[in-house]
Design an enzyme around this catalytic site. Structure first.
Site, mmCIF file in Angstrom:
data_model
loop_
_atom_site.group_PDB
_atom_site.id
_atom_site.type_symbol
_atom_site.label_atom_id
_atom_site.label_comp_id
_atom_site.label_asym_id
_atom_site.label_seq_id
_atom_site.Cartn_x
_atom_site.Cartn_y
_atom_site.Cartn_z
ATOM 1 N N SER A 7 0.842 -1.195 0.000
ATOM 2 C CA SER A 7 0.000 0.000 0.000
ATOM 3 C C SER A 7 0.870 1.236 0.000
ATOM 4 O O SER A 7 1.669 1.441 0.922
ATOM 5 C CB SER A 7 -0.902 0.006 1.233
ATOM 6 N N HIS A 30 -1.195 -1.224 -4.250
ATOM 7 C CA HIS A 30 -2.483 -0.882 -3.615
ATOM 8 C C HIS A 30 -2.543 0.632 -3.400
ATOM 9 O O HIS A 30 -1.674 1.214 -2.740
ATOM 10 C CB HIS A 30 -2.586 -1.626 -2.290
ATOM 11 N N ASP A 32 -4.742 3.727 -1.998
ATOM 12 C CA ASP A 32 -5.857 4.076 -1.109
ATOM 13 C C ASP A 32 -6.373 5.477 -1.428
ATOM 14 O O ASP A 32 -5.667 6.466 -1.233
ATOM 15 C CB ASP A 32 -5.386 4.036 0.351
ATOM 16 N N MET A 34 -8.946 8.292 -0.426
ATOM 17 C CA MET A 34 -9.782 8.709 0.715
ATOM 18 C C MET A 34 -10.274 10.124 0.469
ATOM 19 O O MET A 34 -9.522 10.975 -0.012
ATOM 20 C CB MET A 34 -8.966 8.670 2.005
ATOM 21 N N HIS A 63 -8.306 1.131 -3.964
ATOM 22 C CA HIS A 63 -9.205 0.927 -2.826
ATOM 23 C C HIS A 63 -9.883 2.262 -2.550
ATOM 24 O O HIS A 63 -9.272 3.176 -1.990
ATOM 25 C CB HIS A 63 -8.380 0.435 -1.623
ATOM 26 N N MET A 65 -12.042 4.536 -0.646
ATOM 27 C CA MET A 65 -12.709 4.810 0.637
ATOM 28 C C MET A 65 -13.380 6.175 0.497
ATOM 29 O O MET A 65 -12.951 7.177 1.077
ATOM 30 C CB MET A 65 -11.680 4.785 1.778
ATOM 31 N N MET A 134 -11.782 -5.744 5.465
ATOM 32 C CA MET A 134 -10.904 -4.821 6.216
ATOM 33 C C MET A 134 -10.586 -5.429 7.578
ATOM 34 O O MET A 134 -11.490 -5.864 8.304
ATOM 35 C CB MET A 134 -11.574 -3.464 6.407
ATOM 36 N N ASP A 172 -6.768 -6.316 4.364
ATOM 37 C CA ASP A 172 -6.100 -5.011 4.366
ATOM 38 C C ASP A 172 -6.191 -4.407 5.759
ATOM 39 O O ASP A 172 -7.289 -4.206 6.282
ATOM 40 C CB ASP A 172 -6.804 -4.107 3.330
HETATM 41 C C1 DX5 Z 1 -6.211 1.739 5.566
HETATM 42 C C2 DX5 Z 1 -5.792 1.377 4.174
HETATM 43 C C3 DX5 Z 1 -4.695 0.391 4.112
HETATM 44 C C4 DX5 Z 1 -3.416 0.837 4.779
HETATM 45 C C5 DX5 Z 1 -2.851 -0.383 5.433
HETATM 46 O O1 DX5 Z 1 -7.474 2.308 5.554
HETATM 47 O O2 DX5 Z 1 -6.883 0.834 3.460
HETATM 48 O O3 DX5 Z 1 -4.447 -0.010 2.780
HETATM 49 O O4 DX5 Z 1 -2.461 1.374 3.922
HETATM 50 O O5 DX5 Z 1 -1.740 -0.019 6.166
HETATM 51 P P1 DX5 Z 1 -1.010 -1.061 7.135
HETATM 52 O O6 DX5 Z 1 -0.591 -2.223 6.313
HETATM 53 O O7 DX5 Z 1 0.137 -0.262 7.679
HETATM 54 O O8 DX5 Z 1 -2.012 -1.444 8.190
HETATM 55 ZN ZN ZN Z 2 -6.423 -0.092 1.508
#
Ligand code: DX5
Ligand code: ZN
Length: 227
Positions: A7, A30, A32, A34, A63, A65, A134, A172
């Site tokens: 990620s 990956h 993210d 947000m 991903h 969010m 998650m 994740d």
């Molecule tokens: C959190 C993200 C993850 C995050 C995971 O909301 O969706 O992808 O980067 O980070 P680690 O592996 O450090 O928990």
């Molecule tokens: Zn993620």
């Protein structure tokens, strides 16, 4: 075959192309997204994904969010994503959305927050290429893995077997050397790792080590023997 998706939330956002290169050999990158509404954090959007897709050969695992994924997810396919995950809690019409993502040429995936059960969505599974369970509350990297999610991973793997689906099961949040084997034994086959990869001295080596660990745990798992 276990897949490891680093990620980039834990990478240096000012050096994304180099950070992608630092995990060469990873299955997917990956990403993210947000929006500060669905989760209390803000990261990046379509223009950054477009640039990143041009800068790396590693396919992008988005991903989302975000609120209103029905409106935004197709744009991430057009931006170059190979896989797009939307949160079912935010989707107005998840089946229509999954079909649209697929029709535009990407893999369609549905994510569940820790408090969202899989059972109400059982009938949707044939419409999907992946389910993301998650294992932390979405929003931030570096949080502690939620053991309490393991039964949900197991139940999701059982549903995949029940319908004999070709569906990947991603985890994740808090996935690291200390937790990845439990995830694999429970039925996960795609592992997102942020801090465990980018916090390591050699991120590419961390990817290889995590994959080897997951492979070993998977080969001994009862769910893997059925296939
Ligand atoms: C959190 C993200 C993850 C995050 C995971 O909301 O969706 O992808 O980067 O980070 P680690 O592996 O450090 O928990
Ligand atoms: Zn993620």
């Amino acid at each position: 075959m276990a897949q490891i998706n680093p990620s980039i939330l834990s990478a240096d956002f000012a050096r994304l192309a180099e950070e992608a290169e630092a995990v060469r050999g990873a299955d997917w990158l990956h990403v993210d997204v947000m929006d500060n509404h669905f989760v209390p954090n803000l990261t990046l959007g379509v223009p950054v994904v477009e640039s990143l897709a041009r800068a790396t050969d590693t396919p992008l695992d988005l991903h989302l969010m975000i609120e209103d994924p029905d409106r935004w997810a197709p744009q991430y396919v057009e931006a170059g994503a190979g896989s797009v995950t939307f949160h079912v809690e935010a989707a107005a019409a998840p089946v229509r959305l999954a079909r649209e993502i697929r029709s535009k040429g990407a893999r369609a995936s549905m994510a569940l927050k820790p408090g969202t059960p899989i059972e109400p969505y059982e009938d949707l599974l044939p419409e999907l290429d992946m389910v993301l369970i998650m294992t932390v509350e979405p929003g931030f990297g570096g949080q502690a893995f939620l053991d309490i999610m393991l039964p949900k991973i197991r139940r999701t793997r059982e549903l995949i077997a029940k319908y004999d689906l070709d569906l990947w099961l991603q985890v994740d949040g808090g996935v690291a050397a200390s937790t990845i084997e439990r995830c694999a034994e429970a039925g996960a086959d795609v592992f997102v790792a942020g801090s465990a990869v980018y916090g390591a001295e050699d991120p590419a080596e961390a990817v290889r080590a995590l994959r080897a660990q997951a492979e070993r745990a998977t080969s001994g798992a009862s769910w893997a023997c059925r296939h």
